[in-house]
Motif scaffolding. Structure first.
Motif, PDB file in Angstrom:
ATOM      1  N   PHE A   1      -9.105   5.370  -3.953  1.00 10.67           N
ATOM      2  CA  PHE A   1      -8.738   5.476  -5.347  1.00 10.67           C
ATOM      3  C   PHE A   1      -7.305   5.760  -5.560  1.00 10.67           C
ATOM      4  CE2 PHE A   1      -8.428   8.405  -8.960  1.00 10.67           C
ATOM      5  CZ  PHE A   1      -8.853   7.520  -9.898  1.00 10.67           C
ATOM      6  N   VAL A   2      -6.859   6.739  -4.673  1.00 11.15           N
ATOM      7  CA  VAL A   2      -5.380   6.930  -4.840  1.00 11.15           C
ATOM      8  C   VAL A   2      -4.468   6.106  -4.620  1.00 11.15           C
ATOM      9  CG1 VAL A   2      -3.446   8.574  -3.959  1.00 11.15           C
ATOM     10  CG2 VAL A   2      -5.987   9.404  -3.982  1.00 11.15           C
ATOM     11  N   ASP A   3      -4.659   5.030  -3.647  1.00 12.52           N
ATOM     12  CA  ASP A   3      -3.855   3.669  -3.445  1.00 12.52           C
ATOM     13  C   ASP A   3      -4.043   3.023  -4.727  1.00 12.52           C
ATOM     14  OD1 ASP A   3      -1.967   2.489  -1.774  1.00 12.52           O
ATOM     15  OD2 ASP A   3      -3.594   1.076  -1.136  1.00 12.52           O
ATOM     16  N   GLY A   4      -5.052   2.835  -5.191  1.00 16.92           N
ATOM     17  CA  GLY A   4      -5.088   1.781  -6.518  1.00 16.92           C
ATOM     18  C   GLY A   4      -4.553   2.436  -7.608  1.00 16.92           C
ATOM     19  N   PHE A   5      -4.734   3.697  -7.872  1.00 16.81           N
ATOM     20  CA  PHE A   5      -4.447   4.443  -9.454  1.00 16.81           C
ATOM     21  C   PHE A   5      -3.410   5.342  -9.162  1.00 16.81           C
ATOM     22  CE2 PHE A   5      -8.698   2.508  -9.557  1.00 16.81           C
ATOM     23  CZ  PHE A   5      -8.648   1.815 -10.882  1.00 16.81           C
TER      24      PHE A   5
ATOM     25  N   TRP B   1      -7.776  14.120  -1.835  1.00 14.46           N
ATOM     26  CA  TRP B   1      -6.820  14.784  -1.040  1.00 14.46           C
ATOM     27  C   TRP B   1      -6.349  14.156   0.159  1.00 14.46           C
ATOM     28  CZ3 TRP B   1      -3.913  18.613  -2.171  1.00 14.46           C
ATOM     29  CH2 TRP B   1      -3.941  19.661  -2.993  1.00 14.46           C
ATOM     30  N   ARG B   2      -7.121  13.625   0.961  1.00  9.73           N
ATOM     31  CA  ARG B   2      -6.626  12.678   2.089  1.00  9.73           C
ATOM     32  C   ARG B   2      -5.744  11.354   1.735  1.00  9.73           C
ATOM     33  NH1 ARG B   2     -10.556   9.167   5.967  1.00  9.73           N
ATOM     34  NH2 ARG B   2     -11.052   8.310   3.991  1.00  9.73           N
ATOM     35  N   GLY B   3      -6.156  10.928   0.597  1.00  9.01           N
ATOM     36  CA  GLY B   3      -5.386  10.088   0.137  1.00  9.01           C
ATOM     37  C   GLY B   3      -3.717  10.426  -0.064  1.00  9.01           C
ATOM     38  N   GLY B   4      -3.685  11.497  -0.972  1.00  8.16           N
ATOM     39  CA  GLY B   4      -2.551  12.274  -1.238  1.00  8.16           C
ATOM     40  C   GLY B   4      -1.792  12.710  -0.359  1.00  8.16           C
TER      41      GLY B   4
ATOM     42  N   SER C   1       0.885  -1.279  -0.093  1.00  9.24           N
ATOM     43  CA  SER C   1      -0.091  -0.101   0.108  1.00  9.24           C
ATOM     44  C   SER C   1       0.886   1.282  -0.030  1.00  9.24           C
ATOM     45  CB  SER C   1      -0.941  -0.081   1.241  1.00  9.24           C
ATOM     46  OG  SER C   1      -1.645   1.155   1.375  1.00  9.24           O
ATOM     47  N   MET C   2       0.257   2.368  -0.533  1.00 14.11           N
ATOM     48  CA  MET C   2       0.965   3.563  -0.396  1.00 14.11           C
ATOM     49  C   MET C   2       0.615   4.319   0.801  1.00 14.11           C
ATOM     50  SD  MET C   2      -0.195   4.916  -4.328  1.00 14.11           S
ATOM     51  CE  MET C   2       0.471   6.612  -3.919  1.00 14.11           C
ATOM     52  N   TYR C   3       0.215   3.609   1.635  1.00 11.83           N
ATOM     53  CA  TYR C   3      -0.438   4.380   3.000  1.00 11.83           C
ATOM     54  C   TYR C   3       0.353   3.531   4.090  1.00 11.83           C
ATOM     55  CZ  TYR C   3      -3.856   6.349   0.147  1.00 11.83           C
ATOM     56  OH  TYR C   3      -4.667   6.801  -0.924  1.00 11.83           O
ATOM     57  N   ASP C   4       0.541   4.200   5.274  1.00 14.09           N
ATOM     58  CA  ASP C   4       0.848   3.556   6.625  1.00 14.09           C
ATOM     59  C   ASP C   4      -0.318   2.647   7.227  1.00 14.09           C
ATOM     60  OD1 ASP C   4       3.659   4.226   6.485  1.00 14.09           O
ATOM     61  OD2 ASP C   4       3.128   6.100   7.426  1.00 14.09           O
ATOM     62  N   ASP C   5      -1.421   3.398   7.020  1.00 14.25           N
ATOM     63  CA  ASP C   5      -2.767   2.840   7.640  1.00 14.25           C
ATOM     64  C   ASP C   5      -3.502   1.880   6.794  1.00 14.25           C
ATOM     65  OD1 ASP C   5      -5.212   2.404   9.235  1.00 14.25           O
ATOM     66  OD2 ASP C   5      -5.376   4.437   9.934  1.00 14.25           O
ATOM     67  N   PRO C   6      -3.449   0.667   7.114  1.00 15.99           N
ATOM     68  CA  PRO C   6      -4.068  -0.517   6.162  1.00 15.99           C
ATOM     69  C   PRO C   6      -5.706  -0.414   5.886  1.00 15.99           C
ATOM     70  CG  PRO C   6      -3.458  -1.569   8.147  1.00 15.99           C
ATOM     71  CD  PRO C   6      -3.229  -0.182   8.103  1.00 15.99           C
ATOM     72  N   ARG C   7      -6.404   0.320   6.842  1.00 16.30           N
ATOM     73  CA  ARG C   7      -7.685   0.765   6.765  1.00 16.30           C
ATOM     74  C   ARG C   7      -8.163   1.305   5.371  1.00 16.30           C
ATOM     75  NH1 ARG C   7      -9.346   3.885  11.801  1.00 16.30           N
ATOM     76  NH2 ARG C   7      -7.543   5.097  11.324  1.00 16.30           N
ATOM     77  N   PHE C   8      -7.009   2.021   4.798  1.00 12.83           N
ATOM     78  CA  PHE C   8      -7.310   2.683   3.615  1.00 12.83           C
ATOM     79  C   PHE C   8      -6.650   2.283   2.279  1.00 12.83           C
ATOM     80  CE2 PHE C   8      -7.511   5.610   7.291  1.00 12.83           C
ATOM     81  CZ  PHE C   8      -8.760   6.182   7.192  1.00 12.83           C
ATOM     82  N   ALA C   9      -6.301   1.078   2.564  1.00 18.41           N
ATOM     83  CA  ALA C   9      -5.593   0.536   1.198  1.00 18.41           C
ATOM     84  C   ALA C   9      -6.512   0.115   0.239  1.00 18.41           C
ATOM     85  CB  ALA C   9      -4.741  -0.747   1.889  1.00 18.41           C
ATOM     86  N   ASN C  10      -6.222   0.104  -0.759  1.00 18.63           N
ATOM     87  CA  ASN C  10      -7.051  -0.444  -2.050  1.00 18.63           C
ATOM     88  C   ASN C  10      -6.767  -2.022  -2.056  1.00 18.63           C
ATOM     89  OD1 ASN C  10      -7.865  -1.381  -4.733  1.00 18.63           O
ATOM     90  ND2 ASN C  10      -7.990   0.805  -5.221  1.00 18.63           N
ATOM     91  N   ASP C  11      -7.967  -2.756  -1.638  1.00 16.40           N
ATOM     92  CA  ASP C  11      -8.023  -4.007  -1.360  1.00 16.40           C
ATOM     93  C   ASP C  11      -8.464  -4.956  -2.712  1.00 16.40           C
ATOM     94  OD1 ASP C  11     -10.589  -3.090  -1.049  1.00 16.40           O
ATOM     95  OD2 ASP C  11     -11.309  -4.475   0.153  1.00 16.40           O
ATOM     96  N   ASP C  12      -8.283  -4.297  -3.852  1.00 19.31           N
ATOM     97  CA  ASP C  12      -9.125  -5.028  -4.937  1.00 19.31           C
ATOM     98  C   ASP C  12      -8.014  -4.791  -6.217  1.00 19.31           C
ATOM     99  OD1 ASP C  12     -10.228  -2.535  -5.737  1.00 19.31           O
ATOM    100  OD2 ASP C  12     -12.076  -3.426  -5.271  1.00 19.31           O
TER     101      ASP C  12
ATOM    102  N   ARG D   1      -0.532   4.924  -9.330  1.00 23.61           N
ATOM    103  CA  ARG D   1       0.835   4.206  -9.658  1.00 23.61           C
ATOM    104  C   ARG D   1       0.890   4.254 -11.026  1.00 23.61           C
ATOM    105  NH1 ARG D   1       0.936  -0.038  -5.080  1.00 23.61           N
ATOM    106  NH2 ARG D   1      -0.825   0.428  -3.894  1.00 23.61           N
ATOM    107  N   ARG D   2       2.189   4.395 -11.428  1.00 26.72           N
ATOM    108  CA  ARG D   2       2.380   4.437 -12.917  1.00 26.72           C
ATOM    109  C   ARG D   2       1.880   3.370 -13.716  1.00 26.72           C
ATOM    110  NH1 ARG D   2       5.603   8.783 -14.356  1.00 26.72           N
ATOM    111  NH2 ARG D   2       6.908   9.634 -12.619  1.00 26.72           N
ATOM    112  N   GLY D   3       1.459   3.324 -14.948  1.00 26.94           N
ATOM    113  CA  GLY D   3       0.723   2.223 -15.691  1.00 26.94           C
ATOM    114  C   GLY D   3      -0.345   1.940 -15.287  1.00 26.94           C
ATOM    115  N   THR D   4      -1.291   2.487 -14.390  1.00 29.05           N
ATOM    116  CA  THR D   4      -2.667   2.343 -14.416  1.00 29.05           C
ATOM    117  C   THR D   4      -3.559   3.097 -15.220  1.00 29.05           C
ATOM    118  OG1 THR D   4      -2.721   3.778 -12.313  1.00 29.05           O
ATOM    119  CG2 THR D   4      -2.199   1.400 -12.027  1.00 29.05           C
TER     120      THR D   4
END
Length: 334
Positions: free
Chosen positions: A242-246, A322-325, A188-199, A248-251
């Motif tokens: 959305f930020v955690d899932g996309f 914005w929160r994700g960023g 994940s791009m985040y420290d907190d797994p509650r906001f990770a993109n899970d799919d 990323r380069r190539g998405t």
């Protein structure tokens, strides 16, 4: 197929006392209509739910071997991960607690197992009865994946056309080993797994090795949130995910993520300097949303719901981005 592989159904649940029993009941019905009837277990992961949900879980009597894992609230990704790791089946069916799998879905899949264990993404039908919020999400899905939703059919896709077709772990069947491998690769791009993109990220990892099958024969019904408050909270969360899932380069939406931040800053500057102009732009959002939904051929009720909710959604979703960023930047700096 001479013998069905063993199956584990993994259901993460968080504060869903009204839906978890129906989710399990329909899953058991699908199991009993399939060759998986004698080789299935259900693993429920309670992600720190409230008392009503715990009571609903305690009252379950599905008639299929079932166990509940309880953890403090760590988010859907960690809940799914715990369930997959605890599962003992050759195949794992991931289900969300607000999703009701079709009665013939597992029987359909069982007739298409030949050699290698397959990967199936659920064909999601959104229940829109008396729910404008569901109509909104159905329109979003249609706009994102028109290639399939205009003509639902049995097909498969890989990395080369990954972003053209609907996907998600809300109803997703895959070999347990493939899911474990994808979990190992996931970052994940985040420290907190509650906001990770899970799919999105997980399924992309699986698609590197196996094609993802999709068909109306493997269908489920999704029930969206029923109130404006829950709709906005869900939209805010989805913006963050959305930020955690996309982001990323190539998405598919990486350029959108990158462009969003300067564009929103520019709009804020315009609002401060020319509030009437900014107000006119904001007032035009529902009109543009209605025109867009109509151009997609959506029914009038969907057009109205999409138009009415577009402004509140845009505000909540943008705040989530914005929160994700901010979370991604903070994690990167650390």
């Amino acid at each position: 197929m001479t013998a069905a592989p063993s199956l584990s159904i993994v259901i993460p649940v968080y504060n869903e006392p009204d839906w978890i029993a129906r989710c399990v009941e329909d899953a058991v019905g699908a199991v009993r209509s399939s060759p998986f009837a004698d080789v299935t277990e259900i693993v429920i992961v309670d992600d720190g739910s409230d008392e009503p949900t715990r009571e609903a879980l305690a009252a379950l009597a599905p008639g299929v071997p079932t166990r509940t894992i309880t953890q403090e609230n760590r988010g859907r990704f960690e809940a799914r991960k715990a369930g997959i790791q605890a599962a003992g089946g050759d195949l794992v069916l991931l289900l969300d607690s607000r999703v009701l799998i079709g009665s013939d879905a597992l029987r359909f899949v069982s007739t298409r197992i030949d050699g290698e264990l397959p990967v199936w993404n659920g064909h999601v039908e959104v229940d829109v009865a008396r729910n404008p919020f569901a109509r909104f999400w159905r329109t979003v899905a249609f706009a994102a994946w028109p290639d399939y939703l205009r003509n639902p059919r049995t097909m498969s896709f890989g990395l080369e056309d990954y972003d053209r077709y609907p996907k998600g772990t809300t109803c997703f069947l895959a070999p347990r080993e493939s899911l474990l491998s994808a979990l190992t690769e996931f970052r994940s791009m985040y420290d907190d797994p509650r906001f990770a993109n899970d799919d999105t990220v997980l399924i992309r990892s699986i698609a590197r090795g196996q094609r993802i099958n999709l068909s109306p024969g493997f269908a489920c019904r999704y029930h969206a949130r029923e109130s404006l408050h829950r709709f906005l909270r869900h939209s805010f969360h989805r913006g963050t995910v959305f930020v955690d899932g996309f982001g990323r380069r190539g998405t598919r939406f990486f350029p959108v993520v990158i462009a969003f931040f300067p564009a929103s800053v520019a709009f804020a500057a315009l609002a401060a300097k020319k509030p009437l102009w900014a107000g006119a732009i904001a007032a035009g959002v529902p009109v543009l949303a209605a025109a867009w939904a109509a151009s997609l051929g959506r029914p009038p009720a969907d057009v109205v719901a999409f138009s009415a909710l577009s402004g509140p959604f845009a505000a909540a979703y943008s705040a989530g981005i914005w929160r994700g960023g901010a979370m991604a930047l903070r994690a990167r700096l650390r």
